[in-house]
Design a protein around this motif. Structure first.
Motif, mmCIF file in Angstrom:
data_model
loop_
_atom_site.group_PDB
_atom_site.id
_atom_site.type_symbol
_atom_site.label_atom_id
_atom_site.label_comp_id
_atom_site.label_asym_id
_atom_site.label_seq_id
_atom_site.Cartn_x
_atom_site.Cartn_y
_atom_site.Cartn_z
ATOM 1 N N MET A 1 0.841 -1.194 0.000
ATOM 2 C CA MET A 1 0.000 0.000 0.000
ATOM 3 C C MET A 1 0.879 1.249 0.000
ATOM 4 O O MET A 1 1.887 1.305 0.691
ATOM 5 N N ASN A 2 0.499 2.238 -0.787
ATOM 6 C CA ASN A 2 1.257 3.475 -0.864
ATOM 7 C C ASN A 2 1.235 4.225 0.464
ATOM 8 O O ASN A 2 0.258 4.188 1.194
ATOM 9 N N GLN A 3 2.329 4.911 0.735
ATOM 10 C CA GLN A 3 2.392 5.765 1.917
ATOM 11 C C GLN A 3 1.565 7.018 1.663
ATOM 12 O O GLN A 3 1.522 7.536 0.548
ATOM 13 N N MET A 4 0.907 7.500 2.703
ATOM 14 C CA MET A 4 0.149 8.744 2.578
ATOM 15 C C MET A 4 1.119 9.904 2.701
ATOM 16 O O MET A 4 1.455 10.347 3.798
ATOM 17 N N THR A 5 1.611 10.382 1.563
ATOM 18 C CA THR A 5 2.542 11.497 1.538
ATOM 19 C C THR A 5 1.790 12.803 1.767
ATOM 20 O O THR A 5 0.564 12.864 1.675
ATOM 21 N N ARG A 6 2.531 13.868 2.022
ATOM 22 C CA ARG A 6 1.892 15.167 2.210
ATOM 23 C C ARG A 6 1.174 15.605 0.933
ATOM 24 O O ARG A 6 0.061 16.133 0.993
ATOM 25 N N LEU B 1 -19.347 7.267 -9.038
ATOM 26 C CA LEU B 1 -18.215 6.856 -8.204
ATOM 27 C C LEU B 1 -17.854 5.401 -8.443
ATOM 28 O O LEU B 1 -16.668 5.042 -8.486
ATOM 29 N N ARG B 2 -18.862 4.562 -8.607
ATOM 30 C CA ARG B 2 -18.597 3.149 -8.913
ATOM 31 C C ARG B 2 -17.806 3.028 -10.209
ATOM 32 O O ARG B 2 -16.812 2.305 -10.283
ATOM 33 N N ASP B 3 -18.239 3.751 -11.228
ATOM 34 C CA ASP B 3 -17.580 3.670 -12.528
ATOM 35 C C ASP B 3 -16.183 4.280 -12.489
ATOM 36 O O ASP B 3 -15.295 3.851 -13.231
ATOM 37 N N THR B 4 -15.975 5.268 -11.623
ATOM 38 C CA THR B 4 -14.637 5.846 -11.464
ATOM 39 C C THR B 4 -13.669 4.792 -10.954
ATOM 40 O O THR B 4 -12.513 4.718 -11.395
ATOM 41 N N MET B 5 -14.130 3.950 -10.038
ATOM 42 C CA MET B 5 -13.266 2.899 -9.497
ATOM 43 C C MET B 5 -13.046 1.774 -10.499
ATOM 44 O O MET B 5 -12.031 1.076 -10.442
ATOM 45 N N ARG B 6 -13.964 1.617 -11.437
ATOM 46 C CA ARG B 6 -13.865 0.511 -12.394
ATOM 47 C C ARG B 6 -13.200 0.893 -13.700
ATOM 48 O O ARG B 6 -12.906 0.025 -14.519
ATOM 49 N N VAL B 7 -12.981 2.190 -13.926
ATOM 50 C CA VAL B 7 -12.520 2.646 -15.231
ATOM 51 C C VAL B 7 -11.165 2.053 -15.609
ATOM 52 O O VAL B 7 -10.883 1.817 -16.779
ATOM 53 N N CYS B 8 -10.339 1.810 -14.625
ATOM 54 C CA CYS B 8 -9.016 1.249 -14.895
ATOM 55 C C CYS B 8 -8.937 -0.133 -14.242
ATOM 56 O O CYS B 8 -8.527 -0.278 -13.107
ATOM 57 N N ASN B 9 -9.365 -1.128 -14.977
ATOM 58 C CA ASN B 9 -9.486 -2.484 -14.428
ATOM 59 C C ASN B 9 -8.138 -3.205 -14.462
ATOM 60 O O ASN B 9 -7.932 -4.157 -15.208
ATOM 61 N N MET B 10 -7.231 -2.716 -13.619
ATOM 62 C CA MET B 10 -5.894 -3.296 -13.555
ATOM 63 C C MET B 10 -5.765 -4.172 -12.324
ATOM 64 O O MET B 10 -6.304 -3.857 -11.264
ATOM 65 N N ASP B 11 -5.035 -5.258 -12.461
ATOM 66 C CA ASP B 11 -4.863 -6.185 -11.342
ATOM 67 C C ASP B 11 -4.267 -5.490 -10.125
ATOM 68 O O ASP B 11 -4.695 -5.728 -8.986
ATOM 69 N N GLN B 12 -3.269 -4.631 -10.348
ATOM 70 C CA GLN B 12 -2.602 -3.964 -9.226
ATOM 71 C C GLN B 12 -3.599 -3.120 -8.427
ATOM 72 O O GLN B 12 -3.592 -3.134 -7.183
ATOM 73 N N ASN C 1 -7.002 -3.330 -8.448
ATOM 74 C CA ASN C 1 -8.051 -4.161 -7.850
ATOM 75 C C ASN C 1 -7.562 -4.881 -6.602
ATOM 76 O O ASN C 1 -8.306 -5.021 -5.622
ATOM 77 N N LYS C 2 -6.333 -5.348 -6.619
ATOM 78 C CA LYS C 2 -5.772 -6.025 -5.450
ATOM 79 C C LYS C 2 -5.681 -5.068 -4.260
ATOM 80 O O LYS C 2 -5.972 -5.450 -3.126
ATOM 81 N N ARG C 3 -5.285 -3.843 -4.532
ATOM 82 C CA ARG C 3 -5.199 -2.857 -3.448
ATOM 83 C C ARG C 3 -6.575 -2.531 -2.891
ATOM 84 O O ARG C 3 -6.753 -2.401 -1.681
ATOM 85 N N LEU C 4 -7.548 -2.390 -3.759
ATOM 86 C CA LEU C 4 -8.902 -2.121 -3.300
ATOM 87 C C LEU C 4 -9.422 -3.258 -2.438
ATOM 88 O O LEU C 4 -9.986 -3.038 -1.359
ATOM 89 N N ASN C 5 -9.239 -4.476 -2.901
ATOM 90 C CA ASN C 5 -9.740 -5.646 -2.168
ATOM 91 C C ASN C 5 -9.046 -5.832 -0.832
ATOM 92 O O ASN C 5 -9.638 -6.325 0.131
#
Length: 246
Positions: free
Chosen positions: A1-6, A142-153, A155-159
Motif C-alpha cells: 500500500m502506498n504511503q500517505m505522503t503530504r 463513483l462506482r464507474d470511477t473505481m472501475r474505469v481502470c481495471n488493472m490487477d494492481q 483491484n488487489k489494493r482495493l480488495n
C-alpha cells in the motif's frame, strides 16, 4: 500500500467530494450533542470533522496517518475544542464510555468490523449514538470511477483495504435510519484527477502502471465533459441510530 505522503493528503483535502453541511447539522440535532462529545473515526484531513468543530462541545479526531492529521490541524486551526489522536477504529485510545456520538465517513470501509464494534461499545456512553456518512451514488459515477481502470494492481489494493460488511452491520442488533442530502459538484480535469490520485490505492508516478492508469481516466473524463467540466450529482448518505452490541 502506498504511503500517505503530504502531497497525496493535500490532494485528498482539496479535491474529494464534500459532505453536506446540512447533513452534519441534522445529525447534531438528531443526536442532541450540541453540548456533547463527538469522536470522528478515520477523520482524515477533516472533511467531516470541520462540520462538527464549533458546533459541539468537543471533537476527538481519530486518524492514523500523520500527514492527514497535520493537514486537518492546519485547515481547522488551533482550537481548544478539538484533539487529534493517532489512533484507529479498533484502538481509538479514548476513555471508556466517554463519547456521546461517534461519526465516521467513508473510512468505515477500512475498519475491521468485529474489533471496531468492540471498541465502539467500549467508548460510547450508554445512550450514545453512531452516525456513518457516505456518498449515495445512484448515478453510478463513483462506482464507474473505481472501475474505469481495471488493472490487477489496483483491484488487489482495493480488495485488500475494504471489508464486505454493509454499513448496518456496525449497529449490531439495532436498525439505523437512513437519510439523503442531495448535492451537485462541478469538476475540471484537475479536480477529477486530483480526487482519483489522492486515494491510497492509486499508483505513484514511479510505478510502471501510473501512465496507463492516468490515460484511462483522461479518456473517461473527456467522454463525460462539456466545455471542460463534468457535473457530479450525488447525495451525502447518513445512517444514524443507537447501536446495540452484545
Amino acid at each position: 500500500m502506498n504511503q500517505m505522503t503530504r502531497n497525496k493528503a493535500l490532494q485528498y483535502a482539496k479535491y474529494r467530494l464534500p459532505y453536506s453541511v446540512e447533513a452534519s447539522t441534522f445529525v447534531i440535532e438528531k443526536a442532541d450533542v450540541s453540548h456533547g462529545v463527538v469522536a470522528d473515526i478515520g477523520a482524515g484531513t477533516g472533511l467531516l470533522t470541520q462540520h462538527f468543530v464549533g458546533n459541539v462541545e468537543k471533537v476527538f479526531a481519530i486518524e492514523p496517518e500523520f500527514e492527514m492529521r497535520k493537514i486537518s490541524h492546519e485547515l481547522i486551526g488551533e482550537r481548544q475544542d478539538i484533539e487529534y489522536i493517532a489512533g484507529v477504529a479498533e484502538d481509538t485510545r479514548l476513555l471508556d464510555q466517554s463519547i456521546d456520538l461517534i461519526v465516521a465517513a467513508n473510512a468505515y470501509h477500512r475498519f475491521k468490523p468485529e474489533d471496531t464494534m468492540k471498541e465502539f461499545k467500549r467508548i460510547l456512553k450508554p445512550t450514545g449514538m453512531l452516525a456513518i456518512f457516505s456518498y449515495d451514488d445512484n448515478s453510478n459515477f463513483l462506482r464507474d470511477t473505481m472501475r474505469v481502470c481495471n488493472m490487477d494492481q489496483y483491484n488487489k489494493r482495493l480488495n485488500a483495504t475494504r471489508h464486505q460488511e454493509p454499513v448496518q452491520y456496525f449497529y449490531g442488533d439495532s436498525t439505523p435510519s437512513r437519510y439523503l442530502f442531495k448535492q451537485e459538484h462541478i469538476e475540471t480535469w484537475d479536480e477529477y484527477w486530483g480526487a482519483v490520485i489522492s486515494g491510497m490505492e492509486s499508483p505513484d508516478e514511479s510505478e510502471d502502471w501510473f501512465e496507463a492508469f492516468q490515460k484511462a481516466h483522461a479518456q473517461r473524463f473527456h467522454q463525460l465533459e462539456t466545455n471542460g467540466v463534468i457535473t457530479v450529482r450525488y447525495s451525502t448518505e447518513v445512517w444514524i441510530g443507537q447501536p446495540k452490541y452484545r
